[in-house]
Design a protein around this motif. Sequence first.
Motif, mmCIF file in Angstrom:
data_model
loop_
_atom_site.group_PDB
_atom_site.id
_atom_site.type_symbol
_atom_site.label_atom_id
_atom_site.label_comp_id
_atom_site.label_asym_id
_atom_site.label_seq_id
_atom_site.Cartn_x
_atom_site.Cartn_y
_atom_site.Cartn_z
ATOM 1 N N UNK A 60 36.949 -6.013 -34.649
ATOM 2 C CA UNK A 60 35.500 -5.937 -34.856
ATOM 3 C C UNK A 60 34.854 -7.307 -34.979
ATOM 4 N N UNK A 61 35.485 -8.335 -34.438
ATOM 5 C CA UNK A 61 34.844 -9.649 -34.471
ATOM 6 C C UNK A 61 35.015 -10.373 -33.151
ATOM 7 N N UNK A 62 33.977 -11.146 -32.831
ATOM 8 C CA UNK A 62 33.999 -11.976 -31.635
ATOM 9 C C UNK A 62 34.359 -13.386 -32.056
ATOM 10 N N UNK A 63 35.246 -14.026 -31.315
ATOM 11 C CA UNK A 63 35.667 -15.371 -31.673
ATOM 12 C C UNK A 63 34.481 -16.333 -31.671
ATOM 13 N N UNK A 64 34.342 -17.154 -32.711
ATOM 14 C CA UNK A 64 33.311 -18.197 -32.690
ATOM 15 C C UNK A 64 33.556 -19.157 -31.528
ATOM 16 N N UNK A 65 32.480 -19.608 -30.921
ATOM 17 C CA UNK A 65 32.615 -20.542 -29.820
ATOM 18 C C UNK A 65 32.816 -19.877 -28.471
ATOM 19 N N UNK A 66 32.725 -18.544 -28.412
ATOM 20 C CA UNK A 66 32.820 -17.863 -27.126
ATOM 21 C C UNK A 66 31.647 -18.288 -26.242
ATOM 22 N N UNK A 67 31.963 -18.822 -25.076
ATOM 23 C CA UNK A 67 30.934 -19.373 -24.200
ATOM 24 C C UNK A 67 30.774 -18.515 -22.949
ATOM 25 N N UNK A 68 29.514 -18.155 -22.659
ATOM 26 C CA UNK A 68 29.188 -17.369 -21.471
ATOM 27 C C UNK A 68 28.295 -18.218 -20.576
ATOM 28 N N UNK A 69 28.821 -18.622 -19.452
ATOM 29 C CA UNK A 69 28.091 -19.493 -18.539
ATOM 30 C C UNK A 69 26.854 -18.794 -17.967
ATOM 31 N N UNK A 70 25.686 -19.449 -17.996
ATOM 32 C CA UNK A 70 24.480 -18.864 -17.401
ATOM 33 C C UNK A 70 24.635 -18.743 -15.887
ATOM 34 N N UNK A 71 23.961 -17.766 -15.272
ATOM 35 C CA UNK A 71 24.075 -17.609 -13.814
ATOM 36 C C UNK A 71 23.495 -18.794 -13.047
ATOM 37 N N UNK A 100 34.012 -9.756 -9.488
ATOM 38 C CA UNK A 100 34.055 -10.017 -10.936
ATOM 39 C C UNK A 100 34.870 -11.268 -11.225
ATOM 40 N N UNK A 101 34.436 -12.028 -12.235
ATOM 41 C CA UNK A 101 35.148 -13.265 -12.562
ATOM 42 C C UNK A 101 35.232 -13.443 -14.067
ATOM 43 N N UNK A 102 36.284 -14.120 -14.483
ATOM 44 C CA UNK A 102 36.505 -14.389 -15.904
ATOM 45 C C UNK A 102 35.657 -15.587 -16.319
ATOM 46 N N UNK A 103 34.845 -15.418 -17.353
ATOM 47 C CA UNK A 103 33.993 -16.491 -17.853
ATOM 48 C C UNK A 103 34.605 -17.197 -19.060
ATOM 49 N N UNK A 104 35.345 -16.469 -19.857
ATOM 50 C CA UNK A 104 35.909 -17.051 -21.077
ATOM 51 C C UNK A 104 37.116 -16.225 -21.500
ATOM 52 N N UNK A 105 38.139 -16.911 -22.018
ATOM 53 C CA UNK A 105 39.339 -16.227 -22.495
ATOM 54 C C UNK A 105 39.821 -16.901 -23.765
ATOM 55 N N UNK A 106 40.123 -16.092 -24.772
ATOM 56 C CA UNK A 106 40.579 -16.607 -26.062
ATOM 57 C C UNK A 106 41.748 -15.770 -26.566
ATOM 58 N N UNK A 107 42.669 -16.418 -27.268
ATOM 59 C CA UNK A 107 43.752 -15.725 -27.963
ATOM 60 C C UNK A 107 44.030 -16.492 -29.238
ATOM 61 N N UNK A 108 44.089 -15.769 -30.347
ATOM 62 C CA UNK A 108 44.228 -16.418 -31.656
ATOM 63 C C UNK A 108 44.796 -15.425 -32.657
ATOM 64 N N UNK A 109 45.396 -15.907 -33.764
ATOM 65 C CA UNK A 109 45.917 -14.986 -34.781
ATOM 66 C C UNK A 109 44.805 -14.181 -35.426
#
Length: 309
Positions: A77-88, A199-208
């Motif tokens: 239920x949380x989004x990683x801080x610093x998740x970046x979504x590139x503008x079109x 479709x393309x990947x804009x951001x990917x995160x993995x963390x504890x």
Amino acid sequence: MAALRLGMRAQDIPAMRARIQTSISRSFSTSPCSGAGMSTRAAYNRGPNSSNSSPSPSLQQKIRQQSQSNLTSAAVSMLFPGTFVRPPKLPWRKPSAMFQYSRAITKSWATGIFTNMMYAFASKPTFFTRAMWKSKSSQALLTAKALHRSMAEALAAGNKAAINRVCVIKLATPLCATIDARPRWRRYGWELVKYNAKPRILCERISPMLDDTNAPLVRQMVVSISSRQRRVEYDDSPQGRGRVVPKSEKVADLVENIVITTTVNRQTWQQDEWRVFGTLNPTSLKNLEQEKQLLAALEAEDLEKHKIL
């Protein structure tokens, strides 16, 4: 598609600060049907009756193991801080803005690659053996497309079981409430006409998930999906007899930044099922500056808290 838009980035600093503090503390909710879960990390670290007495170490371990076993991708239920979504569209004519966006894009790309490599190396039983965990990002991209379509079709059809199967609990709950609030005789149809772009990947995160080496890892991915969609309403009342509601048919070209999430078991390195977390708007320069300031402040507080006197 009537997907729920999540306001992940608050407009004012106090609200954003509270959100990031919650994220940093890594607080998770669990499904009511998944057994005895936990609401926060502190809750299960304390164990039952913490106000009266401290449980034994063996009981704490059992509570921790039971809580961790219930932490699945559905409960994230949380989004990683610093998740970046590139503008079109990037501001090519503004050098200062382009520099900030270029730095953010590079940082986001490098962070995703580095963390994937780091955990792949950590999953190696020995230095000379193969890694047990692989990112398989191309497969995740195909899964994101399938989940996007399944969620839209289930929402249109009013299939709450499918909604709960493909979405995290935090997203599934309001979507099911939307289905329950629909008029009695109204039926909806949804169709993906075509993809306007790959479709393309804009951001990917993995963390504890938690400050525990046995706790699962959380993996999140933002995928941009550009498509043409058709939506229509039907009147199933005795008078309407299933006919199309006048002027209800709409065709729209949409670009959706869908967030999918899953968990990875750090003992077996097996990944749970991907689920839809929600959708995000492109990151603005104001968002970048706010997150930079707030994360710096939280890091300073954390250093001060653990400062050795």
